[in-house]
Motif scaffolding. Sequence first.
Motif, PDB file in Angstrom:
ATOM      1  N   ILE A   1       0.706  -1.196  -0.169  1.00  0.00           N
ATOM      2  CA  ILE A   1      -0.008  -0.140   0.078  1.00  0.00           C
ATOM      3  C   ILE A   1       0.834   1.290  -0.015  1.00  0.00           C
ATOM      4  CG2 ILE A   1      -1.662   1.275   1.135  1.00  0.00           C
ATOM      5  CD1 ILE A   1      -2.889  -1.366   1.981  1.00  0.00           C
ATOM      6  N   GLU A   2       1.803   1.196   0.773  1.00  0.00           N
ATOM      7  CA  GLU A   2       2.756   2.282   0.800  1.00  0.00           C
ATOM      8  C   GLU A   2       3.618   2.580  -0.733  1.00  0.00           C
ATOM      9  OE1 GLU A   2       6.853   4.040   2.923  1.00  0.00           O
ATOM     10  OE2 GLU A   2       6.116   2.076   3.487  1.00  0.00           O
TER      11      GLU A   2
ATOM     12  N   LYS B   1       1.797 -17.907   3.499  1.00  0.00           N
ATOM     13  CA  LYS B   1       0.829 -18.866   3.159  1.00  0.00           C
ATOM     14  C   LYS B   1      -0.532 -18.373   3.676  1.00  0.00           C
ATOM     15  CE  LYS B   1       1.801 -23.089   2.331  1.00  0.00           C
ATOM     16  NZ  LYS B   1       2.263 -24.487   2.475  1.00  0.00           N
ATOM     17  N   PRO B   2      -1.029 -17.135   3.522  1.00  0.00           N
ATOM     18  CA  PRO B   2      -2.294 -16.859   4.108  1.00  0.00           C
ATOM     19  C   PRO B   2      -3.359 -17.848   3.786  1.00  0.00           C
ATOM     20  CG  PRO B   2      -1.926 -15.296   2.284  1.00  0.00           C
ATOM     21  CD  PRO B   2      -0.438 -16.154   2.450  1.00  0.00           C
ATOM     22  N   THR B   3      -4.490 -17.724   4.228  1.00  0.00           N
ATOM     23  CA  THR B   3      -5.686 -18.593   4.142  1.00  0.00           C
ATOM     24  C   THR B   3      -6.271 -17.664   3.048  1.00  0.00           C
ATOM     25  OG1 THR B   3      -7.181 -17.006   5.477  1.00  0.00           O
ATOM     26  CG2 THR B   3      -6.199 -18.866   6.563  1.00  0.00           C
ATOM     27  N   GLN B   4      -7.383 -18.129   2.297  1.00  0.00           N
ATOM     28  CA  GLN B   4      -8.068 -17.658   1.116  1.00  0.00           C
ATOM     29  C   GLN B   4      -8.765 -16.299   1.811  1.00  0.00           C
ATOM     30  OE1 GLN B   4      -8.060 -18.715  -2.219  1.00  0.00           O
ATOM     31  NE2 GLN B   4      -6.574 -20.036  -0.976  1.00  0.00           N
ATOM     32  N   GLU B   5      -9.400 -16.274   3.144  1.00  0.00           N
ATOM     33  CA  GLU B   5      -9.856 -15.086   3.418  1.00  0.00           C
ATOM     34  C   GLU B   5      -8.533 -13.917   3.774  1.00  0.00           C
ATOM     35  OE1 GLU B   5     -12.510 -12.313   4.453  1.00  0.00           O
ATOM     36  OE2 GLU B   5     -12.904 -14.354   3.691  1.00  0.00           O
ATOM     37  N   GLY B   6      -7.354 -14.342   4.046  1.00  0.00           N
ATOM     38  CA  GLY B   6      -6.156 -13.531   4.269  1.00  0.00           C
ATOM     39  C   GLY B   6      -5.973 -12.824   2.643  1.00  0.00           C
ATOM     40  N   ILE B   7      -5.893 -13.878   1.804  1.00  0.00           N
ATOM     41  CA  ILE B   7      -5.680 -13.444   0.318  1.00  0.00           C
ATOM     42  C   ILE B   7      -6.613 -12.421  -0.131  1.00  0.00           C
ATOM     43  CG2 ILE B   7      -5.554 -14.059  -2.308  1.00  0.00           C
ATOM     44  CD1 ILE B   7      -4.412 -16.869  -1.124  1.00  0.00           C
ATOM     45  N   TYR B   8      -7.823 -12.515   0.105  1.00  0.00           N
ATOM     46  CA  TYR B   8      -8.999 -11.601  -0.139  1.00  0.00           C
ATOM     47  C   TYR B   8      -8.903 -10.370   0.350  1.00  0.00           C
ATOM     48  CZ  TYR B   8     -13.854  -9.709  -0.361  1.00  0.00           C
ATOM     49  OH  TYR B   8     -14.822  -8.678  -0.477  1.00  0.00           O
ATOM     50  N   GLN B   9      -8.591 -10.322   1.773  1.00  0.00           N
ATOM     51  CA  GLN B   9      -8.477  -9.404   2.275  1.00  0.00           C
ATOM     52  C   GLN B   9      -7.293  -8.432   2.015  1.00  0.00           C
ATOM     53  OE1 GLN B   9     -10.836  -7.664   4.292  1.00  0.00           O
ATOM     54  NE2 GLN B   9     -12.125  -9.504   4.477  1.00  0.00           N
ATOM     55  N   HIS B  10      -6.311  -9.173   1.791  1.00  0.00           N
ATOM     56  CA  HIS B  10      -4.999  -8.346   1.291  1.00  0.00           C
ATOM     57  C   HIS B  10      -5.314  -7.743   0.006  1.00  0.00           C
ATOM     58  CE1 HIS B  10      -0.707  -7.998  -0.351  1.00  0.00           C
ATOM     59  NE2 HIS B  10      -1.142  -8.579  -1.363  1.00  0.00           N
ATOM     60  N   PHE B  11      -5.793  -8.415  -1.078  1.00  0.00           N
ATOM     61  CA  PHE B  11      -6.171  -7.762  -2.364  1.00  0.00           C
ATOM     62  C   PHE B  11      -7.154  -6.609  -2.011  1.00  0.00           C
ATOM     63  CE2 PHE B  11      -4.170 -11.307  -4.429  1.00  0.00           C
ATOM     64  CZ  PHE B  11      -3.216 -10.833  -5.230  1.00  0.00           C
ATOM     65  N   ARG B  12      -8.259  -7.012  -1.347  1.00  0.00           N
ATOM     66  CA  ARG B  12      -9.081  -5.826  -0.973  1.00  0.00           C
ATOM     67  C   ARG B  12      -8.373  -4.515  -0.460  1.00  0.00           C
ATOM     68  NH1 ARG B  12     -14.896  -6.297   0.021  1.00  0.00           N
ATOM     69  NH2 ARG B  12     -15.581  -4.242   1.002  1.00  0.00           N
ATOM     70  N   ALA B  13      -7.613  -4.766   0.234  1.00  0.00           N
ATOM     71  CA  ALA B  13      -6.928  -3.431   0.869  1.00  0.00           C
ATOM     72  C   ALA B  13      -5.968  -2.872   0.003  1.00  0.00           C
ATOM     73  CB  ALA B  13      -5.942  -3.767   2.301  1.00  0.00           C
TER      74      ALA B  13
ATOM     75  N   VAL C   1     -13.123 -15.108  -8.083  1.00  0.00           N
ATOM     76  CA  VAL C   1     -14.241 -14.533  -8.458  1.00  0.00           C
ATOM     77  C   VAL C   1     -15.110 -13.588  -7.507  1.00  0.00           C
ATOM     78  CG1 VAL C   1     -16.650 -15.427  -8.844  1.00  0.00           C
ATOM     79  CG2 VAL C   1     -14.556 -16.640  -9.822  1.00  0.00           C
ATOM     80  N   ARG C   2     -14.902 -13.936  -6.120  1.00  0.00           N
ATOM     81  CA  ARG C   2     -15.324 -13.066  -4.995  1.00  0.00           C
ATOM     82  C   ARG C   2     -14.848 -11.669  -5.267  1.00  0.00           C
ATOM     83  NH1 ARG C   2     -13.738 -13.841   1.373  1.00  0.00           N
ATOM     84  NH2 ARG C   2     -15.163 -12.324   2.121  1.00  0.00           N
ATOM     85  N   LEU C   3     -13.199 -11.537  -5.426  1.00  0.00           N
ATOM     86  CA  LEU C   3     -12.795 -10.078  -5.451  1.00  0.00           C
ATOM     87  C   LEU C   3     -13.157  -9.582  -6.822  1.00  0.00           C
ATOM     88  CD1 LEU C   3      -9.009 -11.623  -4.583  1.00  0.00           C
ATOM     89  CD2 LEU C   3     -10.287  -9.652  -3.413  1.00  0.00           C
TER      90      LEU C   3
END
Length: 296
Positions: free
Chosen positions: A88-89, A111-123, A151-153
């Motif tokens: 982000i920086e 090795k994040p969870t799928q939710e971690g990957i989702y939240q990373h890209f969302r941020a 697909v969710r992203l």
Amino acid sequence: MEQLMGTGVALVTPFKDDLTVDTSALERIVEHNIQGGVDYLVILGTTGESVTLSKAEKQLVMDVAIRANAGRLPLVLGVGGNNTAAVIEDLTTLDLSEFTAILSVSPAYNKPTQEGIYQHFRAIANASPKPIVLYNVPARTGSNMLPETTVRLAHDIPNIVAIKEACGDMIQIDKIMKEKPEDFLVISGDDFTALPTVLAGGAGVISVLGQGLPAAFSKMIALGSNGNTDEAYEIHHALLPAMQLIFEEGNPAGIKTVFETFGLCSAGVRLPLMEATPGLKKRIADFLKSFNRVHA
């Protein structure tokens, strides 16, 4: 994002003999690809050895590529990592005005969870002033971004416009294709799956080999996109040995050997990568001589 249709190429970062950035060689490689008919250029990705470049060197590569391109083709910049805050920086401090989109790899090593990957890209998508192209490459990151996450992203975040999918699995690619929003682009991240992805409805490829043989690779993708399957597969089969050769001892050692053979840059890479062995260099040179004799 029609600018991301067709053949994109993940450019190398060429080095001099002392392994400093070779700006003249980078200019030659940019021109080689523009004259070869590619549709857009990607810099500072995996093939660009971005993980072994300093911030100053990354800025130098950006400046040289922008100057050499001179507005002729869309530019995509690789900005990714496994520290969400650091990504982000970069996205909020770099001058991204000359870039069409950002290519951002799924986090490696932790090795994040799928939710971690989702939240990373969302941020990072919410922070980015430019559209985001997701990049899934499980062989390098150690984790696979599943189709459900992609697909969710794609449905949830308008600033996420495409995926460079390098899972190597056409079943996974087909599932994304089936469930994605209509305007979300699926781009092959593997040279081997480039044509099958296009024939399945994908937008194109971000290629490694394509930067070495841009005219042939671009023609293959264009033929596939236009439904000329037989002609496209003729080129695919002709290129297949090179696809195998350039990855035999790791990327970008192989593609830099292609450029060395053409006299465009040296084959040097930075540790922990190693330059291609003499035996592989000879086989690559032999292939190029044979290929150019038939397809020049």
